[in-house]
Design a protein around this motif. Structure first.
Motif, mmCIF file in Angstrom:
data_model
loop_
_atom_site.group_PDB
_atom_site.id
_atom_site.type_symbol
_atom_site.label_atom_id
_atom_site.label_comp_id
_atom_site.label_asym_id
_atom_site.label_seq_id
_atom_site.Cartn_x
_atom_site.Cartn_y
_atom_site.Cartn_z
ATOM 1 N N LYS A 30 4.071 0.344 9.947
ATOM 2 C CA LYS A 30 3.303 -0.242 8.852
ATOM 3 C C LYS A 30 3.452 0.580 7.578
ATOM 4 C CE LYS A 30 -1.192 -2.352 8.014
ATOM 5 N NZ LYS A 30 -0.666 -3.722 8.117
ATOM 6 N N ALA A 31 3.399 1.909 7.704
ATOM 7 C CA ALA A 31 3.505 2.777 6.530
ATOM 8 C C ALA A 31 4.880 2.693 5.893
ATOM 9 C CB ALA A 31 3.196 4.223 6.921
ATOM 10 N N MET A 32 5.910 2.569 6.699
ATOM 11 C CA MET A 32 7.274 2.511 6.181
ATOM 12 C C MET A 32 7.493 1.302 5.286
ATOM 13 S SD MET A 32 9.272 3.675 9.652
ATOM 14 C CE MET A 32 10.886 3.115 9.106
ATOM 15 N N ARG A 37 -1.618 3.525 2.320
ATOM 16 C CA ARG A 37 -2.970 3.004 2.116
ATOM 17 C C ARG A 37 -3.269 1.819 3.022
ATOM 18 N NH1 ARG A 37 -3.943 3.003 -4.479
ATOM 19 N NH2 ARG A 37 -3.705 5.263 -4.793
ATOM 20 N N ARG A 38 -2.235 1.029 3.309
ATOM 21 C CA ARG A 38 -2.428 -0.137 4.152
ATOM 22 C C ARG A 38 -2.674 0.232 5.609
ATOM 23 N NH1 ARG A 38 -3.896 -4.507 1.821
ATOM 24 N NH2 ARG A 38 -3.470 -5.424 3.845
ATOM 25 N N SER A 108 -4.972 -8.721 6.011
ATOM 26 C CA SER A 108 -5.662 -7.441 5.880
ATOM 27 C C SER A 108 -6.930 -7.374 6.726
ATOM 28 C CB SER A 108 -5.998 -7.171 4.407
ATOM 29 O OG SER A 108 -6.839 -8.191 3.907
ATOM 30 N N SER A 109 -7.602 -8.534 6.898
ATOM 31 C CA SER A 109 -8.839 -8.551 7.673
ATOM 32 C C SER A 109 -8.590 -8.319 9.158
ATOM 33 C CB SER A 109 -9.557 -9.890 7.480
ATOM 34 O OG SER A 109 -8.735 -10.958 7.928
ATOM 35 N N LEU A 110 -7.351 -8.435 9.609
ATOM 36 C CA LEU A 110 -7.028 -8.266 11.023
ATOM 37 C C LEU A 110 -6.575 -6.853 11.369
ATOM 38 C CD1 LEU A 110 -5.005 -11.566 11.632
ATOM 39 C CD2 LEU A 110 -7.420 -11.138 12.136
ATOM 40 N N GLU A 111 -6.399 -6.008 10.369
ATOM 41 C CA GLU A 111 -5.835 -4.683 10.617
ATOM 42 C C GLU A 111 -6.742 -3.829 11.499
ATOM 43 O OE1 GLU A 111 -5.254 -3.370 6.642
ATOM 44 O OE2 GLU A 111 -3.336 -4.384 6.414
ATOM 45 N N PHE A 112 -8.052 -3.885 11.244
ATOM 46 C CA PHE A 112 -8.989 -3.114 12.066
ATOM 47 C C PHE A 112 -8.946 -3.588 13.511
ATOM 48 C CE2 PHE A 112 -13.054 -2.398 14.086
ATOM 49 C CZ PHE A 112 -13.324 -1.059 13.787
ATOM 50 N N ILE A 113 -8.946 -4.916 13.704
ATOM 51 C CA ILE A 113 -8.904 -5.472 15.057
ATOM 52 C C ILE A 113 -7.603 -5.097 15.750
ATOM 53 C CG2 ILE A 113 -8.890 -7.615 16.393
ATOM 54 C CD1 ILE A 113 -10.629 -8.857 14.228
ATOM 55 N N GLN A 114 -6.502 -5.154 15.007
ATOM 56 C CA GLN A 114 -5.208 -4.777 15.580
ATOM 57 C C GLN A 114 -5.245 -3.338 16.078
ATOM 58 O OE1 GLN A 114 -1.988 -4.743 12.785
ATOM 59 N NE2 GLN A 114 -0.530 -3.903 14.247
ATOM 60 N N GLY A 115 -5.749 -2.432 15.237
ATOM 61 C CA GLY A 115 -5.841 -1.024 15.632
ATOM 62 C C GLY A 115 -6.754 -0.826 16.823
ATOM 63 N N ALA A 166 1.091 8.445 8.402
ATOM 64 C CA ALA A 166 1.330 7.323 7.492
ATOM 65 C C ALA A 166 1.869 7.801 6.151
ATOM 66 C CB ALA A 166 0.033 6.527 7.291
ATOM 67 N N PHE A 167 1.285 8.874 5.617
ATOM 68 C CA PHE A 167 1.726 9.404 4.323
ATOM 69 C C PHE A 167 3.174 9.884 4.397
ATOM 70 C CE2 PHE A 167 2.387 13.016 1.471
ATOM 71 C CZ PHE A 167 2.076 12.435 0.246
ATOM 72 N N CYS A 168 3.503 10.607 5.453
ATOM 73 C CA CYS A 168 4.870 11.129 5.596
ATOM 74 C C CYS A 168 5.879 9.996 5.763
ATOM 75 C CB CYS A 168 4.938 12.081 6.786
ATOM 76 S SG CYS A 168 4.025 13.625 6.567
ATOM 77 N N ALA A 169 5.514 8.970 6.538
ATOM 78 C CA ALA A 169 6.418 7.843 6.740
ATOM 79 C C ALA A 169 6.646 7.092 5.433
ATOM 80 C CB ALA A 169 5.847 6.901 7.805
ATOM 81 N N HIS A 170 5.567 6.901 4.656
ATOM 82 C CA HIS A 170 5.698 6.206 3.380
ATOM 83 C C HIS A 170 6.511 7.030 2.385
ATOM 84 C CE1 HIS A 170 4.848 3.656 0.036
ATOM 85 N NE2 HIS A 170 4.107 4.544 -0.591
ATOM 86 N N TRP A 171 6.284 8.334 2.378
ATOM 87 C CA TRP A 171 7.035 9.224 1.490
ATOM 88 C C TRP A 171 8.530 9.125 1.771
ATOM 89 C CZ3 TRP A 171 10.306 13.375 2.367
ATOM 90 C CH2 TRP A 171 10.630 14.157 1.244
#
Length: 204
Positions: A30-32, A37-38, A108-115, A166-171
């Motif tokens: 997801k981060a990539m 932030r997502r 976006s509303s499904l992200e919490f449920i997915q996790g 997540a930050f490292c993957a996005h970077w």
């Protein structure tokens, strides 16, 4: 729990949180593609599920892992199917920023449920906490303050570890901006996410 035990507990949970598994793979994918932030709600869902397992372990309800085996199997299949679906969409998506952003906003509303599903699909987590907690506290003499402290440390440690990933993957992904690189990035992230779904299904 003493101060020294609390620090050690925090470090151990942090290491546990960044250990490769379906949750970490989902965060990476997801981060990539969508940015760090997502990943916040996705990580929060996984963390809340872990805290529930932690609390159940503290309350001595380990038998839930056996009595609710059918429910855990259903959750695992639902979580795996959703991961594979998202992974396939990423793998086949075109490397354009605007459509990707629009599709992200819709789910976006499904992200919490997915996790939450990703973490809740593994009843063995509660067994980990049952084996892990006695190192730091006396489970037979716990009060509400001890449980609250353990839950707070777990929340902070897991969120810190997952968001760092997540930050490292996005970077790293920001260094790949050409259409060809973005296409390969989408395919790689999609493959990782589908692989995490397959892992959930195949795990006993």
């Amino acid at each position: 729990m003493s101060f020294e035990s609390a620090i050690t507990f925090f470090i151990a949970i942090f290491i546990f949180g960044i250990t490769p598994g379906p949750g970490v793979f989902a965060i990476l994918a997801k981060a990539m593609v969508e940015g760090s932030r997502r990943c916040f709600m996705l990580a929060l869902g996984m963390t809340c599920s872990d805290i529930i397992y932690l609390t159940l372990a503290c309350l001595g309800l380990a038998t839930i892992a056996e009595h609710w085996s059918g429910l855990f199997t259903l959750i695992r299949w639902v979580g795996a199917a959703y991961l594979i679906y998202l992974g396939f969409k990423l793998f086949t998506s075109k490397p354009h920023i605007d459509p990707t952003t629009a599709s992200v906003a819709k789910r976006s509303s499904l992200e919490f449920i997915q996790g939450f599903l990703i973490s809740a699909s593994n009843p063995k987590v509660i067994l980990f906490y049952i084996a892990f907690l006695p190192t730091f506290m006396d489970l037979g003499a716990l009060d509400h303050n001890d449980i609250a402290l353990a839950a707070g440390l777990t929340l902070f440690a897991l969120m810190l570890g997952l968001m760092l990933i997540a930050f490292c993957a996005h970077w790293a992904s920001k260094r790949l901006q050409s259409p060809t690189a973005m296409k390969r990035l989408n395919q790689s992230a999609g493959s990782i996410m589908m692989g995490a779904g397959v892992y959930l299904v195949s795990r006993s």
